[in-house]
Design a protein around this motif. Structure first.
Motif, short mmCIF file in Angstrom:
data_model
loop_
_atom_site.label_atom_id
_atom_site.label_comp_id
_atom_site.label_asym_id
_atom_site.label_seq_id
_atom_site.Cartn_x
_atom_site.Cartn_y
_atom_site.Cartn_z
N ASP A 110 0.86 -1.18 0.00
CA ASP A 110 0.00 0.00 0.00
C ASP A 110 0.90 1.23 0.00
N TYR A 111 0.95 1.90 -1.14
CA TYR A 111 1.93 2.97 -1.33
C TYR A 111 1.20 4.30 -1.50
N PRO A 112 1.26 5.21 -0.50
CA PRO A 112 0.64 6.53 -0.64
C PRO A 112 1.48 7.41 -1.55
N ILE A 113 0.81 8.15 -2.42
CA ILE A 113 1.53 8.98 -3.38
C ILE A 113 0.74 10.26 -3.64
N THR A 114 1.44 11.31 -3.93
CA THR A 114 0.83 12.62 -4.20
C THR A 114 1.20 13.05 -5.60
N VAL A 115 0.20 13.59 -6.32
CA VAL A 115 0.40 14.10 -7.68
C VAL A 115 0.11 15.59 -7.67
N VAL A 116 1.01 16.39 -8.25
CA VAL A 116 0.89 17.85 -8.31
C VAL A 116 0.72 18.26 -9.77
N ALA A 117 -0.11 19.30 -9.98
CA ALA A 117 -0.34 19.79 -11.34
C ALA A 117 -0.46 21.31 -11.34
N GLU A 118 -0.14 21.89 -12.50
CA GLU A 118 -0.34 23.32 -12.70
C GLU A 118 -1.81 23.58 -13.02
N PRO A 119 -2.49 24.46 -12.27
CA PRO A 119 -3.92 24.72 -12.54
C PRO A 119 -4.19 25.18 -13.96
N SER A 120 -3.26 25.92 -14.53
CA SER A 120 -3.48 26.46 -15.88
C SER A 120 -3.50 25.37 -16.94
N LEU A 121 -2.94 24.19 -16.61
CA LEU A 121 -2.90 23.09 -17.58
C LEU A 121 -4.06 22.12 -17.41
N LEU A 122 -4.91 22.40 -16.43
CA LEU A 122 -6.06 21.52 -16.20
C LEU A 122 -7.29 22.08 -16.89
N ALA A 123 -7.93 21.27 -17.72
CA ALA A 123 -9.05 21.75 -18.54
C ALA A 123 -10.34 21.83 -17.74
N ASN A 124 -10.52 20.94 -16.76
CA ASN A 124 -11.79 20.88 -16.03
C ASN A 124 -11.52 20.73 -14.54
N SER A 125 -12.61 20.76 -13.80
CA SER A 125 -12.48 20.53 -12.37
C SER A 125 -12.21 19.06 -12.07
N ARG A 126 -12.58 18.19 -13.00
CA ARG A 126 -12.31 16.75 -12.85
C ARG A 126 -11.60 16.27 -14.10
N ASN A 127 -10.40 15.79 -13.95
CA ASN A 127 -9.56 15.43 -15.08
C ASN A 127 -9.11 13.97 -14.96
N GLU A 128 -8.91 13.35 -16.08
CA GLU A 128 -8.46 11.95 -16.09
C GLU A 128 -6.97 11.87 -15.79
N ILE A 129 -6.62 10.87 -15.02
CA ILE A 129 -5.22 10.59 -14.74
C ILE A 129 -5.03 9.08 -14.77
N THR A 130 -3.95 8.62 -15.35
CA THR A 130 -3.68 7.19 -15.47
C THR A 130 -2.39 6.86 -14.75
N PHE A 131 -2.45 5.90 -13.86
CA PHE A 131 -1.28 5.41 -13.16
C PHE A 131 -0.81 4.12 -13.83
N THR A 132 0.47 4.01 -14.05
CA THR A 132 1.07 2.81 -14.64
C THR A 132 2.22 2.36 -13.76
N VAL A 133 2.19 1.08 -13.40
CA VAL A 133 3.29 0.47 -12.65
C VAL A 133 3.95 -0.54 -13.58
N ALA A 134 5.23 -0.32 -13.89
CA ALA A 134 5.94 -1.17 -14.84
C ALA A 134 7.12 -1.85 -14.16
N GLU A 135 7.30 -3.15 -14.46
CA GLU A 135 8.45 -3.87 -13.95
C GLU A 135 9.68 -3.44 -14.75
N GLN A 136 10.79 -3.21 -14.09
CA GLN A 136 11.94 -2.58 -14.74
C GLN A 136 12.67 -3.48 -15.71
N HIS A 137 12.35 -4.80 -15.69
CA HIS A 137 13.03 -5.70 -16.62
C HIS A 137 12.05 -6.31 -17.61
N ASN A 138 11.03 -5.50 -17.95
CA ASN A 138 10.06 -5.87 -18.99
C ASN A 138 9.32 -7.17 -18.68
N HIS A 139 8.95 -7.37 -17.41
CA HIS A 139 8.14 -8.53 -17.04
C HIS A 139 6.65 -8.18 -16.97
#
Length: 470
Positions: free
Chosen positions: A428-457
């Protein structure tokens, strides 16, 4: 272990043009079955296959792979380990497909060879013959066992019965340990059980399966095949005219009767020696026609061939034959709708299993938002959202992962993006994402998290929402 009664007999060769089907065994209802030992080609095959399967049953839990037990249903961790591949509860659809494919393959085989599974591969049959072998070694052959049953209690009878049941109990206890060894580490299990150091629940389950084995193989035996096994009840719907089952050739055998060896006789080839009944594990008379109790073990085939050899008659009065074979017809088995149907169904299920395994991911990702706060505005006029990533390493090796976010060029992770997760661990890994308000189009925006294994597994992705001021 009881025998039932059947009065069906075949009076003339004309009645043998088609295989008669009865549902009634052929023996006395109150007589205990003692199987006569029989040797022959089919019994060698059955004994060899049963021995191989029993050996695999006990030895497989002791095989190691990558330093772990190769096959283990780890209920405490909710995972199934199979030679380095770990299946979690959400992956158990694969096991469901495997069982369905196995069922269709069983039906597919049954179309051609009848109840061959019961005779050569069924654990009930294997353990029953183990118990019969022990009984024969201690109490003697079939006639001696019948005589011992009728004899009054004496020190000799008590000694034989005590020795037999002790041996049965030892095999049952080993069987209980063998079964539970697929659920707890096998190398520690046997030591803990026999040193009385196992936990309460492990001990309880071992003895539960030991008692079941003792009752099934020692006392119930054919009753499991006759009354408890559902396969015996619905197998006949898979039969057709080309199904090879253990069959008595009535046209050749009738009228049956005793005679002297190597002397001409006007009777049929059946000398009415009754060996086919004496060696039958379910106590039926195959000469009464095809019966659902027959497990296709071939014991009566070997017994009858032995008698035919002694009298100088042609073998296979009882044999693996089909209705069409007895009638002199030759119809290709591949023209059977059942052959096509079960074959196609099995291929479909095998394909589904292959696709499911190919698409299986070794990473599990679940993204949870901070439900108490939609967003926060920082002192430097940026917007941040908090998430918790639940990341599971579904392999049996330690893996290195990296976290990425996408959906907006202004997203930036706060904190460490590289993670190390132990085998089978969920982090269980807590994480914070920061964004520039001027780059956000709406009050609710899509965000995609990707977790990738470093050796292409592999990698896993999941979408969520990033909130900002209106």
């Amino acid at each position: 272990m009881q025998k039932s009664n059947a009065n069906n007999t075949i009076d003339s060769p004309a009645k043998a043009e088609r295989i008669p089907v009865t549902v009634v065994p052929s023996q006395s209802a109150n007589q205990k079955i003692h199987i006569r030992e029989q040797k022959g080609n089919f019994q060698k095959l059955r004994t060899g296959m049963n021995s191989l399967l029993v050996a695999l049953f006990f030895l497989l839990p002791f095989i190691s792979y990558d330093g772990r037990q190769a096959i283990l249903f780890d209920l405490s961790q909710q995972q199934f380990i199979f030679f380095g591949t770990t299946l979690w509860p959400q992956d158990f659809t694969i096991l469901a497909w495997v069982f369905i494919a196995a069922a269709f393959l069983l039906f597919f085989v049954t179309v051609f060879w009848g109840r061959i599974w019961c005779g050569y591969l069924c654990p009930q049959t294997a353990w029953t013959f183990i118990y019969v072998w022990i009984e024969t070694r201690i109490e003697g052959n079939r006639n001696k066992r019948y005589a011992l049953d009728k004899a009054p209690w004496s020190s000799d009878k008590l000694k034989k019965r005590a020795l037999k049941h002790s041996a049965w109990g030892a095999v049952a206890l080993l069987t209980g340990c063998g079964f539970i060894a697929y659920f707890v580490p096998a190398r520690e299990l046997y030591i803990d059980i026999f040193s009385l150091g196992a936990s309460f629940w492990v001990t309880t389950w071992v003895w539960f399966f030991a008692i079941c084995t003792y009752l099934n193989a020692g006392w119930m035996r054919e009753q499991m095949c006759l009354h408890c096994c559902p396969y015996a009840r619905f197998q006949s719907v898979m039969f057709d005219a080309n199904t090879k089952t253990v069959t008595y050739d009535a046209a050749r055998g009738e009228s049956r009767g005793p005679r002297k060896r190597h002397q001409p006789s006007s009777l049929g080839d059946c000398v009415d020696c009754n060996l086919c009944v004496d060696v039958c594990p379910t106590g039926i008379d195959i000469r009464n026609g095809l019966q659902y109790e027959c497990i296709n073990c071939g014991a009566c085939v070997d017994a009858c061939n032995q008698t035919m050899d002694k009298f100088g008659y042609q073998r296979n009065l009882i044999s693996y034959s089909s209705e069409n074979t007895l009638a002199g017809k030759a119809e290709p088995f591949y023209e059977s709708y059942k052959f096509i149907g079960y074959g196609v169904a099995a291929l479909i299920m095998i394909t589904v299993i292959a696709v499911d395994i190919y698409n299986r991911n070794n990473i599990e990702l679940n993204v949870l938002r901070d439900r108490q706060t939609l967003y926060r505005e920082t002192l430097d006029d940026k917007v941040e959202n908090s998430f918790t990533l639940k990341i599971r390493n579904k392999t049996q090796q330690t893996r290195l992962y990296r976290i990425y976010v996408s959906g907006n060029n202004g997203y930036r992770l706060v904190g460490e993006a590289n993670l190390t997760i132990n085998p089978g661990e969920q982090l269980d890994y807590p994480i914070t994402v920061v964004a520039e308000p001027s780059l956000l189009a709406n009050s609710r925006n899509e965000i995609t998290f990707t977790v990738a294994e470093q050796h292409n597994h592999g990698q896993a992705s999941q979408q969520s929402s990033f909130f900002a001021p209106i």
